[in-house]
Design a protein around this motif. Structure first.
Motif, short mmCIF file in Angstrom:
data_model
loop_
_atom_site.label_atom_id
_atom_site.label_comp_id
_atom_site.label_asym_id
_atom_site.label_seq_id
_atom_site.Cartn_x
_atom_site.Cartn_y
_atom_site.Cartn_z
N HIS A 1 6.82 11.06 7.29
CA HIS A 1 7.20 11.36 8.67
C HIS A 1 6.02 11.27 9.63
CE1 HIS A 1 6.44 15.69 7.21
NE2 HIS A 1 5.53 15.49 8.15
N ALA A 2 4.79 11.30 9.09
CA ALA A 2 3.60 11.24 9.94
C ALA A 2 3.30 9.82 10.44
CB ALA A 2 2.38 11.77 9.18
N TYR A 3 3.82 8.80 9.76
CA TYR A 3 3.39 7.45 10.11
C TYR A 3 4.48 6.38 10.04
CZ TYR A 3 3.26 6.71 5.01
OH TYR A 3 3.60 6.62 3.69
N TYR A 4 5.63 6.65 9.44
CA TYR A 4 6.53 5.56 9.11
C TYR A 4 7.12 4.85 10.33
CZ TYR A 4 8.72 2.96 5.37
OH TYR A 4 9.03 1.97 4.49
N LEU A 5 7.39 5.58 11.40
CA LEU A 5 7.93 4.94 12.60
C LEU A 5 6.95 3.94 13.21
CD1 LEU A 5 9.64 7.91 14.49
CD2 LEU A 5 10.77 6.06 13.26
N GLY B 1 -6.45 8.92 0.31
CA GLY B 1 -5.09 8.86 0.83
C GLY B 1 -4.24 7.85 0.10
N ASP B 2 -4.83 6.73 -0.26
CA ASP B 2 -4.11 5.69 -0.99
C ASP B 2 -3.70 6.18 -2.37
OD1 ASP B 2 -3.15 2.96 -1.10
OD2 ASP B 2 -4.74 2.57 -2.54
N GLY B 3 -4.46 7.15 -2.91
CA GLY B 3 -4.19 7.63 -4.26
C GLY B 3 -3.24 8.81 -4.34
N VAL B 4 -2.86 9.39 -3.20
CA VAL B 4 -1.90 10.50 -3.23
C VAL B 4 -0.51 9.92 -3.46
CG1 VAL B 4 -0.83 12.36 -1.90
CG2 VAL B 4 -3.29 11.95 -1.71
N PHE B 5 0.10 10.30 -4.56
CA PHE B 5 1.42 9.76 -4.90
C PHE B 5 2.51 10.56 -4.19
CE2 PHE B 5 5.24 9.33 -7.50
CZ PHE B 5 5.34 7.95 -7.56
N GLY B 6 3.35 9.87 -3.44
CA GLY B 6 4.41 10.56 -2.72
C GLY B 6 3.86 11.26 -1.49
N THR B 7 4.26 12.50 -1.28
CA THR B 7 3.87 13.26 -0.10
C THR B 7 2.61 14.06 -0.36
OG1 THR B 7 5.28 15.11 -0.75
CG2 THR B 7 6.25 13.45 0.69
N GLY B 8 1.86 14.33 0.70
CA GLY B 8 0.66 15.14 0.54
C GLY B 8 -0.30 15.00 1.70
N TRP B 9 -1.53 15.42 1.45
CA TRP B 9 -2.57 15.45 2.48
C TRP B 9 -3.90 14.99 1.89
CZ3 TRP B 9 -2.19 17.42 7.59
CH2 TRP B 9 -0.94 17.94 7.93
N VAL B 10 -4.74 14.43 2.75
CA VAL B 10 -6.13 14.14 2.43
C VAL B 10 -6.98 15.17 3.16
CG1 VAL B 10 -8.01 12.47 2.53
CG2 VAL B 10 -5.65 11.68 2.26
N TRP B 11 -7.80 15.90 2.42
CA TRP B 11 -8.57 16.99 3.01
C TRP B 11 -10.06 16.73 2.91
CZ3 TRP B 11 -5.72 20.09 5.75
CH2 TRP B 11 -4.39 20.36 5.36
N LEU B 12 -10.77 17.00 4.01
CA LEU B 12 -12.23 17.08 3.99
C LEU B 12 -12.58 18.55 4.01
CD1 LEU B 12 -15.09 15.88 4.24
CD2 LEU B 12 -14.78 15.93 6.74
N ASN C 1 5.41 1.03 5.93
CA ASN C 1 4.87 1.44 4.62
C ASN C 1 3.35 1.28 4.51
OD1 ASN C 1 5.04 -1.38 4.72
ND2 ASN C 1 5.15 -1.56 2.48
N ARG C 2 2.67 1.03 5.63
CA ARG C 2 1.23 0.77 5.59
C ARG C 2 0.45 2.08 5.75
NH1 ARG C 2 0.22 -2.68 10.23
NH2 ARG C 2 2.19 -1.87 11.05
N ARG C 3 0.56 2.90 4.75
CA ARG C 3 -0.08 4.22 4.80
C ARG C 3 -1.59 4.10 4.94
NH1 ARG C 3 -0.19 8.28 -0.30
NH2 ARG C 3 1.93 8.84 0.29
N THR C 4 -2.22 3.25 4.16
CA THR C 4 -3.68 3.13 4.18
C THR C 4 -4.18 2.71 5.56
OG1 THR C 4 -3.70 2.57 1.82
CG2 THR C 4 -5.66 2.02 3.09
N ALA C 5 -3.46 1.77 6.19
CA ALA C 5 -3.84 1.34 7.54
C ALA C 5 -3.71 2.49 8.53
CB ALA C 5 -2.98 0.16 7.97
N HIS C 6 -2.69 3.30 8.34
CA HIS C 6 -2.50 4.47 9.21
C HIS C 6 -3.66 5.45 9.06
CE1 HIS C 6 -0.88 8.20 10.83
NE2 HIS C 6 -1.06 8.75 9.66
N VAL C 7 -4.03 5.78 7.83
CA VAL C 7 -5.13 6.73 7.60
C VAL C 7 -6.42 6.20 8.22
CG1 VAL C 7 -6.55 7.85 5.84
CG2 VAL C 7 -4.08 7.69 5.52
N LYS C 8 -6.69 4.92 8.02
CA LYS C 8 -7.91 4.32 8.58
C LYS C 8 -7.90 4.40 10.11
CE LYS C 8 -10.79 0.18 8.40
NZ LYS C 8 -11.11 0.20 9.83
#
Length: 233
Positions: free
Chosen positions: A201-205, A156-167, A209-216
């Motif tokens: 839009h999934a996490y910013y509110l 997730g940290d490596g996705v530049f801009g918008t996207g998804w992490v898939w299992l 900007n802490r995307r990695t913390a959100h994914v974790k």
């Protein structure tokens, strides 16, 4: 005609007219109604209250994410498929067919509709541990659940801009992939087990900007790994 008859005449005429009109109305309502064609793709209901994912994902974020973004993909898709073969396909089939045809508008909206369907379902019931064959696969391919979570967080940290992490399940093997924008692994023939949305839009509110913390936090506190196990099985 007597004065009495003359006085009664208007009433008799009005009554007769009323009966005629009533009969016509009854005939009208008795006619078969032409059913309105429903939109071919319907957004599934949110499987819990908007507040159910808090504090990891707030009710405000869920309301906007589900009620505006997710709904918007369905609304747009339904306008794009009018009069096209897509309207007779399943949503998964639309994703694959539109990708193959390089039909970006249909693909983007169909994929995002499907992506979010899975996204909301994988949180239903709250966090739970992997089980059965999926638990064995996690141990084999990532060492343990912590290893899987780290792989997904790093991706997730490596996705530049918008996207998804898939299992995904590729054959019998588990893989973690990061894909841009609406792209998901369905057109590649892989079985999608879980996905984490890393569009802002999934996490910013909630996380700014802490995307990695959100994914974790999503993987630790919201993901129902028992549901993922069922998809694997």
């Amino acid at each position: 005609m007597t004065a009495r008859a003359l006085a009664a005449a208007p009433f008799l005429v009005s009554r007769r007219d009323a009966l005629v009109m009533a009969g016509a109305a009854a005939a009208t309502f008795a006619m078969p109604r032409i059913a309105r064609a429903a939109a071919p793709f319907q957004q599934p209901p949110l499987p819990y209250e908007e507040s159910a994912l808090a504090p990891t994902i707030s009710a405000r974020t869920v309301g906007l994410h589900y009620g505006k973004h997710h709904k918007g993909y369905y609304d747009k898709l339904n306008t794009l498929v009018v009069g096209k073969p897509y309207a007779d396909m399943t949503l998964e089939e639309v994703v694959v067919a539109a990708r193959k045809a390089n039909d970006a508008p249909v693909f983007n909206n169909a994929a995002q509709a499907w992506n979010h369907d899975l996204y909301w379902m994988e949180f239903k019931g709250g966090p739970a541990a992997p089980k059965g064959a999926f638990a064995d696969a996690v141990k084999r391919d990532f060492g343990d659940l912590a290893g899987l979570k780290k792989a997904m967080t790093d991706t997730g940290d490596g996705v530049f801009g918008t996207g998804w992490v898939w299992l995904v399940k590729n054959g019998d093997k588990l893989e973690v992939v990061g894909l841009k924008d609406a792209i998901n692994p369905l057109p590649d023939g892989k079985t999608v087990l879980a996905g984490v949305d890393v569009w802002e839009h999934a996490y910013y509110l909630d996380w700014e900007n802490r995307r990695t913390a959100h994914v974790k936090a999503v993987l630790d506190d919201r993901m129902n790994w028992a549901y993922v196990s069922e998809r694997f099985g």
